[in-house]
Design an enzyme around this catalytic site. Structure first.
Site, PDB file in Angstrom:
ATOM      1  N   SER A   1       0.662  -1.033   0.059  1.00  0.00           N
ATOM      2  CA  SER A   1      -0.071  -0.048  -0.089  1.00  0.00           C
ATOM      3  C   SER A   1       0.957   1.239   0.163  1.00  0.00           C
ATOM      4  CB  SER A   1      -1.015   0.017   1.194  1.00  0.00           C
ATOM      5  OG  SER A   1      -1.881   0.679   1.176  1.00  0.00           O
TER       6      SER A   1
ATOM      7  N   ASP B   1      -8.531  -5.394  -5.571  1.00  0.00           N
ATOM      8  CA  ASP B   1      -8.293  -4.421  -4.662  1.00  0.00           C
ATOM      9  C   ASP B   1      -8.509  -2.895  -4.998  1.00  0.00           C
ATOM     10  OD1 ASP B   1      -6.654  -2.821  -2.875  1.00  0.00           O
ATOM     11  OD2 ASP B   1      -4.752  -3.447  -3.509  1.00  0.00           O
TER      12      ASP B   1
ATOM     13  N   HIS C   1      -6.175  -6.699  -1.336  1.00  0.00           N
ATOM     14  CA  HIS C   1      -5.182  -5.707  -0.942  1.00  0.00           C
ATOM     15  C   HIS C   1      -4.015  -6.635  -0.313  1.00  0.00           C
ATOM     16  CE1 HIS C   1      -3.698  -1.713  -0.163  1.00  0.00           C
ATOM     17  NE2 HIS C   1      -3.496  -1.799   0.983  1.00  0.00           N
TER      18      HIS C   1
END
Length: 483
Positions: A172, A425, A450
């Site tokens: 991320s 995601d 994710h």
């Protein structure tokens, strides 16, 4: 008598706090024992980018595991992001899975202003002046400095910078950091694994509506079409019901809110909270139980939608009750929560820090349209700036700073970065999804949420996840000249 009561209350409060701290400390110790971690602290300047403040320092926490390390073996460095570093270490099992293959040392470095790495202690978030050193540029300097220390400690026999076998991992925002670290300091690491990194999620590049569209796609695929319709219907029901005190009280009681809704501001917070629940359910839609944000079952989106659409409702109150049952999948799956803290005036420090970053150099524009399942709301940068000013007292906005420093369009001039993305995601909306060059490549994972590829291997993993992890291992071997 009242004075005696107050003394008892304060003593009782102190005992409870001490007990909580003791439990947290024991949990941290058990975590370190399980993974053979050593907790360390590195002294870094509060401001790497000026001469005047470099003598002012604070401590960055990082975790080191030498369980599988053999002398001159590589170092795998996980770059922390918006949270406590132990949480990311607990949820990044892939590094532990592959460490024996490479005889690797593992290091998890906490991001400044998160977890225990607070520059001004309990005054860190007291003012905008204290928070001004929270930038991606400063964080990258921290990482490079600590990595340099690891080089000196573990590679005494290595004489050239090109020989240091250090690879950065990130997920991320951390995936953005790992890519940027390789781009800015190619001599610091020989390669970067960048998982679920929205490198293109910046003003002027990303389309603001795509994030919520992917969240909606997740609910359509893993829930039901009726689930998305019901969620969309719910917004108007909530807004209309909370126009009266009676309606506010009904939702407060039915949804077990810790503090009752009393104002339009409380309603706004409720709607924001509900939006964040849907987003986190989509982000956490793993094929096995997890506890990344909160304890959740396997495929929590499906479980939520099954609850929401399990029976018919006759009126608006019936719909609110349906939502209450479904929301408990997120709010109280463990059965331990007493109430839902929606509109608390006190935010978690990690949320404050990331909120500040999203107002400064991590501006990620989001808007919703009729196409998705959220309240239709355009992206208004001026309004956004005003809210940032009100909340954080930020006077200057730098929404393009990462773009100026690390132009993603020029990736072809860099090397040794592997981007991985799950197509389920929401952050895949703005990631690098195709090969840029022979050394800047992308791997897309079908039906994956994710950064699932950096989690530990599970018997329920599909072939796409397994294949992606193999690709990561093969890429690392190439960077290390093992094949």
């Amino acid at each position: 008598m009242m004075r005696l009561f107050n003394c008892f209350f304060k003593f009782h409060k102190f005992v409870v706090l001490a007990l909580v701290l003791f439990i947290l400390l024991k949990e941290a110790q058990l975590f370190e024992q399980k993974h053979s971690f050593e907790t360390r602290y590195a002294e870094v300047p509060i401001d790497h980018l000026s001469f005047s403040d470099q003598l002012v320092t604070f401590k960055i926490r990082y975790l080191v595991s030498a369980k599988y390390h053999v002398k001159d073996g590589p170092i795998f460095v996980y770059l922390g992001h918006e949270g406590d570093i132990t949480m990311y270490a607990e949820n990044t099992g892939f590094l532990f899975d592959i460490a024996p293959t490479f005889n690797a040392l593992l290091a998890f470095i906490e991001h400044r202003y998160y977890g225990q790495s607070l520059p001004f202690g309990n005054r860190t978030f007291a003012s905008a002046e204290n928070m001004k050193y929270l930038t991606t540029a400063q964080a990258l300097e921290d990482f490079a400095m600590i990595i340099d220390g690891l080089k000196k400690e573990f590679f005494e026999s290595v004489t050239t910078a090109e020989s240091y076998p250090i690879i950065a991992f990130g997920a991320s925002y951390g995936g953005m950091l790992s890519a940027w670290l390789r781009m800015k300091y190619p001599f610091s690491i020989i390669g970067a694994i960048s998982s679920s990194a929205p490198l293109l999620y910046l003003p002027g590049i990303a389309n603001c509506e795509v994030f919520y569209e992917i969240v909606t796609n997740v609910f359509e695929k893993f829930g039901r079409e009726q689930c998305v319709k019901t969620i969309k219907l719910g917004w108007d029901v909530i807004i209309n019901l909370t126009k009266t005190k009676l309606g506010m009280d009904f939702i407060s009681s039915t949804w077990k809110l810790c503090r009752r809704i009393r104002s339009t501001e409380d309603v706004e917070k409720l709607l924001e909270w509900l939006t964040s629940v849907y987003v986190k359910l989509a982000l956490s839609n793993y094929h096995y139980p997890t506890d990344l944000y909160t304890p959740l079952p396997a495929y929590p989106v499906k479980v939520f939608c099954d609850k929401l659409t399990s029976s018919f409702f006759n009126d608006t109150k019936g719909l609110i009750e349906q939502f209450s049952q479904a929301l408990e999948i997120y709010t109280n799956y463990s059965g331990k929560s007493v109430c839902n803290n929606v509109n608390s005036s006190v935010e978690d420090f990690n949320e404050v820090a990331f909120g500040y970053q999203q107002c400064t150099d991590l501006v990620m524009p989001k808007c919703s349209t009729e196409i998705d399942m959220f309240i239709t709301k355009p992206w208004d940068y001026d309004q956004f700036s005003m809210e940032c000013m009100k909340k954080y007292g930020v006077k200057n906005f730098f929404p393009l700073s990462p773009l100026k420093a690390f132009d993603a369009k020029s990736l072809k001039y860099y090397s040794n970065i592997l981007f991985t993305n799950g197509n389920m995601d929401p952050y895949s909306c703005c990631s690098i999804s195709s090969n840029i060059s022979s050394t800047i490549s992308a791997y897309n994972i079908i039906d994956a949420p994710h950064h699932v590829d950096l989690r530990t291997a599970d018997v329920a993993d599909n072939n796409y996840i397994i294949s992606t992890r193999r690709q990561i291992v093969e890429t690392i071997k190439q960077w290390l000249n093992m094949i």
